[in-house]
Design a protein around this motif. Structure first.
Motif, short mmCIF file in Angstrom:
data_model
loop_
_atom_site.label_atom_id
_atom_site.label_comp_id
_atom_site.label_asym_id
_atom_site.label_seq_id
_atom_site.Cartn_x
_atom_site.Cartn_y
_atom_site.Cartn_z
N MET A 1 0.83 -1.18 0.00
CA MET A 1 0.00 0.00 0.00
C MET A 1 0.88 1.26 0.00
O MET A 1 0.61 2.21 -0.72
N TYR A 2 1.92 1.23 0.84
CA TYR A 2 2.83 2.37 0.91
C TYR A 2 3.45 2.66 -0.45
O TYR A 2 3.45 3.81 -0.90
N ALA A 3 3.96 1.64 -1.10
CA ALA A 3 4.62 1.83 -2.39
C ALA A 3 3.63 2.37 -3.42
O ALA A 3 3.98 3.26 -4.22
N GLU A 4 2.40 1.86 -3.41
CA GLU A 4 1.39 2.34 -4.35
C GLU A 4 1.07 3.81 -4.12
O GLU A 4 1.00 4.60 -5.06
N LEU A 5 0.88 4.19 -2.86
CA LEU A 5 0.59 5.58 -2.55
C LEU A 5 1.75 6.49 -2.90
O LEU A 5 1.57 7.60 -3.39
N LEU A 6 2.96 6.01 -2.63
CA LEU A 6 4.15 6.81 -2.94
C LEU A 6 4.31 7.01 -4.43
O LEU A 6 4.54 8.13 -4.89
N THR A 7 4.16 5.95 -5.20
CA THR A 7 4.38 6.06 -6.64
C THR A 7 3.27 6.82 -7.35
O THR A 7 3.51 7.42 -8.39
N THR A 8 2.06 6.80 -6.80
CA THR A 8 0.97 7.54 -7.42
C THR A 8 0.89 8.99 -6.94
O THR A 8 0.06 9.76 -7.41
N GLY A 9 1.74 9.35 -5.99
CA GLY A 9 1.76 10.72 -5.48
C GLY A 9 0.63 11.04 -4.51
O GLY A 9 0.32 12.20 -4.27
N LYS A 10 0.01 10.02 -3.96
CA LYS A 10 -1.13 10.22 -3.07
C LYS A 10 -0.78 10.02 -1.59
O LYS A 10 -1.65 10.12 -0.73
N LEU A 11 0.49 9.77 -1.30
CA LEU A 11 0.89 9.47 0.07
C LEU A 11 0.62 10.65 1.01
O LEU A 11 0.06 10.47 2.09
N ASN A 12 1.01 11.84 0.61
CA ASN A 12 0.81 13.01 1.47
C ASN A 12 -0.67 13.26 1.75
O ASN A 12 -1.04 13.58 2.88
#
Length: 73
Positions: free
Chosen positions: A1-12
């Motif tokens: 989940m972390y990697a997906e959010l990070l790569t899609t720019g949605k983590l923040n």
């Protein structure tokens, strides 16, 4: 989940949303617990040290609940 959010720019955005939810839950819990424990402004006026002690206990309990829901869950 972390990697997906990070790569899609949605983590923040995700983390900001979680932070808002945690803060809202904390505030709600502090209010509910202080009402349950009858920690009021009248107590604050009568005995500030007792009020501070009880509010610190309430805040600690609320933080434990929030932590268990959002961090350890």
């Amino acid at each position: 989940m972390y990697a997906e959010l990070l790569t899609t720019g949605k983590l923040n955005d995700y983390l900001a949303d979680l932070n808002e939810q945690a803060e809202a839950m904390f505030s709600r819990l502090v209010k509910q617990l202080s009402e349950k424990e009858r920690v009021t402004e009248a107590l604050k006026a009568e005995n500030q040290m007792l009020w501070v002690q009880r509010m610190n206990n309430i805040r600690s309990a609320a933080m434990e609940i929030v932590s268990s829901e959002f961090i350890y869950h």
